[in-house]
Design a protein around this motif. Structure first.
Motif, PDB file in Angstrom:
ATOM      1  N   THR A   1       0.845  -1.189   0.000  1.00  0.00           N
ATOM      2  CA  THR A   1       0.000   0.000   0.000  1.00  0.00           C
ATOM      3  C   THR A   1       0.881   1.238   0.000  1.00  0.00           C
ATOM      4  O   THR A   1       1.687   1.436   0.916  1.00  0.00           O
ATOM      5  N   LEU A   2       0.730   2.043  -1.044  1.00  0.00           N
ATOM      6  CA  LEU A   2       1.495   3.288  -1.172  1.00  0.00           C
ATOM      7  C   LEU A   2       0.621   4.452  -0.727  1.00  0.00           C
ATOM      8  O   LEU A   2      -0.451   4.700  -1.301  1.00  0.00           O
ATOM      9  N   ALA A   3       1.066   5.166   0.300  1.00  0.00           N
ATOM     10  CA  ALA A   3       0.407   6.382   0.760  1.00  0.00           C
ATOM     11  C   ALA A   3       1.122   7.573   0.133  1.00  0.00           C
ATOM     12  O   ALA A   3       2.341   7.718   0.284  1.00  0.00           O
ATOM     13  N   ASN A   4       0.378   8.409  -0.562  1.00  0.00           N
ATOM     14  CA  ASN A   4       0.975   9.544  -1.258  1.00  0.00           C
ATOM     15  C   ASN A   4       0.879  10.800  -0.406  1.00  0.00           C
ATOM     16  O   ASN A   4      -0.177  11.416  -0.293  1.00  0.00           O
ATOM     17  N   HIS A   5       2.001  11.187   0.201  1.00  0.00           N
ATOM     18  CA  HIS A   5       2.093  12.428   0.968  1.00  0.00           C
ATOM     19  C   HIS A   5       2.832  13.504   0.186  1.00  0.00           C
ATOM     20  O   HIS A   5       3.319  14.478   0.769  1.00  0.00           O
ATOM     21  N   LEU A   6       2.903  13.348  -1.120  1.00  0.00           N
ATOM     22  CA  LEU A   6       3.558  14.322  -1.984  1.00  0.00           C
ATOM     23  C   LEU A   6       2.576  15.400  -2.417  1.00  0.00           C
ATOM     24  O   LEU A   6       1.357  15.202  -2.344  1.00  0.00           O
ATOM     25  N   PRO A   7       3.068  16.512  -2.921  1.00  0.00           N
ATOM     26  CA  PRO A   7       2.166  17.543  -3.450  1.00  0.00           C
ATOM     27  C   PRO A   7       1.658  17.242  -4.854  1.00  0.00           C
ATOM     28  O   PRO A   7       0.874  18.017  -5.396  1.00  0.00           O
ATOM     29  N   GLN A   8       2.113  16.149  -5.457  1.00  0.00           N
ATOM     30  CA  GLN A   8       1.688  15.752  -6.793  1.00  0.00           C
ATOM     31  C   GLN A   8       1.162  14.325  -6.764  1.00  0.00           C
ATOM     32  O   GLN A   8       1.483  13.542  -5.872  1.00  0.00           O
ATOM     33  N   ALA A   9       0.386  13.986  -7.796  1.00  0.00           N
ATOM     34  CA  ALA A   9      -0.019  12.605  -7.990  1.00  0.00           C
ATOM     35  C   ALA A   9       1.208  11.752  -8.288  1.00  0.00           C
ATOM     36  O   ALA A   9       2.213  12.236  -8.813  1.00  0.00           O
ATOM     37  N   THR A  10       1.118  10.457  -7.972  1.00  0.00           N
ATOM     38  CA  THR A  10       2.254   9.571  -8.189  1.00  0.00           C
ATOM     39  C   THR A  10       1.755   8.178  -8.561  1.00  0.00           C
ATOM     40  O   THR A  10       0.566   7.955  -8.783  1.00  0.00           O
ATOM     41  N   SER A  11       2.682   7.223  -8.620  1.00  0.00           N
ATOM     42  CA  SER A  11       2.380   5.838  -9.009  1.00  0.00           C
ATOM     43  C   SER A  11       3.583   4.984  -8.634  1.00  0.00           C
ATOM     44  O   SER A  11       4.624   5.511  -8.205  1.00  0.00           O
ATOM     45  N   LEU A  12       3.451   3.670  -8.811  1.00  0.00           N
ATOM     46  CA  LEU A  12       4.577   2.750  -8.594  1.00  0.00           C
ATOM     47  C   LEU A  12       4.645   1.767  -9.749  1.00  0.00           C
ATOM     48  O   LEU A  12       3.674   1.041 -10.020  1.00  0.00           O
ATOM     49  N   HIS A  13       5.782   1.713 -10.415  1.00  0.00           N
ATOM     50  CA  HIS A  13       6.045   0.703 -11.440  1.00  0.00           C
ATOM     51  C   HIS A  13       7.045  -0.302 -10.888  1.00  0.00           C
ATOM     52  O   HIS A  13       8.057   0.074 -10.290  1.00  0.00           O
ATOM     53  N   TRP A  14       6.775  -1.588 -11.153  1.00  0.00           N
ATOM     54  CA  TRP A  14       7.595  -2.690 -10.642  1.00  0.00           C
ATOM     55  C   TRP A  14       8.509  -3.139 -11.761  1.00  0.00           C
ATOM     56  O   TRP A  14       8.168  -4.006 -12.558  1.00  0.00           O
ATOM     57  N   HIS A  15       9.685  -2.542 -11.804  1.00  0.00           N
ATOM     58  CA  HIS A  15      10.566  -2.654 -12.959  1.00  0.00           C
ATOM     59  C   HIS A  15      11.130  -4.067 -13.102  1.00  0.00           C
ATOM     60  O   HIS A  15      11.869  -4.548 -12.246  1.00  0.00           O
TER      61      HIS A  15
END
Length: 590
Positions: A148-162
């Motif tokens: 579970t990724l919680a986004n505390h950034l000022p921008q939208a984000t994502s996670l790629h599993w390289h």
């Protein structure tokens, strides 16, 4: 037997069921980039809501690829008729075939943080859990990862599993496989982890990867065939965020204005050769390479920084005149002030401790944005055992070249003393440094350049897949030809002269043997990355990889079996080339 990992690089996920993430219902203001504008266009076209397989939704805003909204493809982009959707029944069936192993639940927070690079250098950037690199996630092949990724950034984000062959709707590409994760919200990535190896994860949202948002993902083999005493995870990076006001977005803006043909280092007639490495140590300044133009910018390039470009933060970071024979000419676009191993500069290097005679496994990841590294461990020979997670026939070398996104596993037998692990920024006259300590002795200077760097350098083309993972010989059912185009003059990097748009599809069908044929018509090298699959470099028998370097004017052939349905990104893993438009999509037809 293997020793336990050091606390600084180890993350032990818990085992209870994954927490359910709340719906993602907030969207940030879009960044004023070409990709965000593409996303606005898609949203205007209209999309339908779709629930993610974990019960977590995504916010409706553009990220990497600049797409917004929700569509039948679980992405915010409408899926062209006749193609498999990322959340379609074909994807669910492929995931079910992988089986269900123990659930490893992990929580991760993306946040702004002050990061200590060592030697009194602290920068403000973004990172996972406030650490650089982010804390390692370690699972076993066959597990189900629920992160579970919680986004505390000022921008939208994502996670790629390289590098992972995972289910398509968990691949982490906003606008293609999911919606963005809006600020203040969470998303749970839940998928089976099928293959052991060295992987990593990072955002697929704009230039965020060139901040501190990356971490290693180690998938252990329950039947590990290698014998070793200790393991060292080594993450390489090039760094500029927060230095003298620089940001990756400002660098992209500067590069996007183009060169107007004035950059000799990107105009053919490349001279020079290998920069920055001197046999037996030295200051690493041998040879400047480029013909004409300006000297490289930034402290690490041993030249004064240029004035800040108009309308952007920080000094100019455009690199000029950096060349490398190994890379076919131009070495890169960006002059980074620092190069890091495990988040530390060469003046305050990370250190790994072992005992003399220990057999040490190094898992090396290049998380850089624009830099290939030439890697050597002073006083040692390295035996390459894996690349991009898959085993190869062992090859011994003194040094190896690793492009952005690539990974190599090597074995060394540790000597007695203190030894420099040097990752020389290829063609950029600078290096990152870490230390292997097995006994007494003074640490080498930051300027150390082991003699191994000046010897033969191993590249992926020399490697062959180990027999158990070698792709069987088979005539291709389909050949996809892609031409790499663009240049520095207009910074118009693309495939086939067409900058990325979300509706692009190179069709393939499940069960096919697909041959990718890339022709590099540019004067720059590119690390090409295919999501969701590994390919045989050069055809059957070649090393199994997901990321491979193509040199200027050359052709690269890669075969893979179409066995993971969905919509899959194929792109240059130079962050700035991808953001300029050097991306496309392979789409499985129904």
């Amino acid at each position: 037997m293997r020793a336990s990992r050091t606390p600084s690089s180890q993350s032990t996920p818990s085992t209870p069921s994954a927490p359910s993430a709340p719906p993602l219902d907030r969207a940030p203001a879009p960044a004023a980039t070409r990709r965000a504008l593409l996303g606005v266009g898609l949203a205007a076209a209209g999309t339908a809501a779709l629930s993610a397989c974990t019960g977590s939704g995504g916010s409706a805003h553009g990220g990497h690829g600049g797409h917004s909204g929700r569509g039948p493809s679980a992405s915010g982009a409408p899926a062209p008729q006749g193609f498999v959707a990322p959340d379609g029944p074909e994807v669910a069936a492929a995931e079910a075939a992988r089986g269900k192993g123990p659930v490893r639940a992990v929580r991760l927070t993306a946040t702004a943080a002050a990061l200590d690079l060592g030697a009194g250098r602290t920068v403000r950037s973004w990172a996972y859990g406030g650490e650089l690199p982010g804390k390692e996630v370690r699972v076993t092949a066959g597990d189900t990862l629920a992160l579970t990724l919680a986004n505390h950034l000022p921008q939208a984000t994502s996670l790629h599993w390289h590098g992972l062959a995972l289910r398509n709707d968990m691949d982490g590409v906003p606008g293609l496989t999911q919606r963005d994760i809006a600020p203040g919200t969470e998303f749970t990535y839940r998928f089976a982890v099928p293959h052991p190896g060295t992987y990593w994860f990072h955002p697929h949202s704009g230039t965020q990867q060139d901040r501190g948002l990356y971490a290693p993902l180690i998938v252990e083999d329950p039947k590990e065939p290698l014998a070793y005493d200790a393991e060292w995870v080594v993450v390489l990076d090039d760094w500029l965020d927060g230095v003298d006001g620089s940001t990756p977005d400002a660098v992209l803006a500067e590069l996007s204005r183009g060169m107007g043909g004035g950059h000799a280092g990107h105009s053919g007639g490349h001279g020079g050769g290998h920069e920055g490495h001197a046999a037996g140590g030295g200051d690493g300044t041998a040879g400047t390479g480029g013909a004409g133009g300006h000297a490289g910018h930034g402290p690490a390039a041993s030249a004064a920084s240029s004035p800040a470009p108009a309308g952007s933060g920080g000094p100019s970071r455009m690199m000029m005149g950096a060349t490398s024979d190994l890379l076919g000419g131009d070495a890169g676009d960006v002059a980074y002030p620092y190069y890091l191993v495990n988040g530390r500069t060469a003046e305050a290097p990370a250190e790994f401790r072992a005992k003399p005679g220990d057999r040490v496994r190094l898992r090396i990841v290049n998380a850089g944005g624009d830099t290939a590294f030439r890697v050597a461990l002073g006083g040692h020979r390295m035996t390459v055992t894996h690349t991009d997670g898959f085993p190869v026939r062992p090859v011994e070398t003194g040094a190896l070249l690793i492009g952005m996104g690539e990974r190599y596993d090597v074995l060394v037998t540790a000597g007695d003393g203190v030894f420099p692990l040097v990752a020389a920024a290829e063609g950029k006259k600078a290096a990152a440094l870490a230390l292997l300590r097995t006994g007494r002795g003074a640490a080498p200077a930051a300027s150390v350049r082991p003699k191994e760097l000046a010897g033969p350098v191993l590249t992926a083309a020399r490697l062959k897949a180990a027999e158990p993972v070698a792709l069987a010989a088979r005539k291709p059912d389909r050949t996809v030809r892609i031409r790499l185009t663009g240049g520095m003059a207009r910074y118009d990097w693309a495939f086939d002269g067409k900058p990325y748009t979300p509706d692009q599809r190179h069709p393939v069908k499940a069960g096919e043997r697909v041959r990718l044929v890339f022709t590099n018509a540019t004067e720059m090298w590119h690390p090409l990355h295919l999501h969701g699959h590994t390919f045989a470099l050069g055809g059957p028998g070649g090393a199994r990889k997901d990321t491979a370097v193509i040199l200027p004017g050359e052709t690269l052939t890669a075969d893979f079996d179409a066995d993971n349905p969905g919509l899959w990104m194929l792109h240059c893993h130079n962050v700035y080339h991808a953001e300029a438009g050097m991306m496309t999509v392979l789409g499985y037809r129904r």
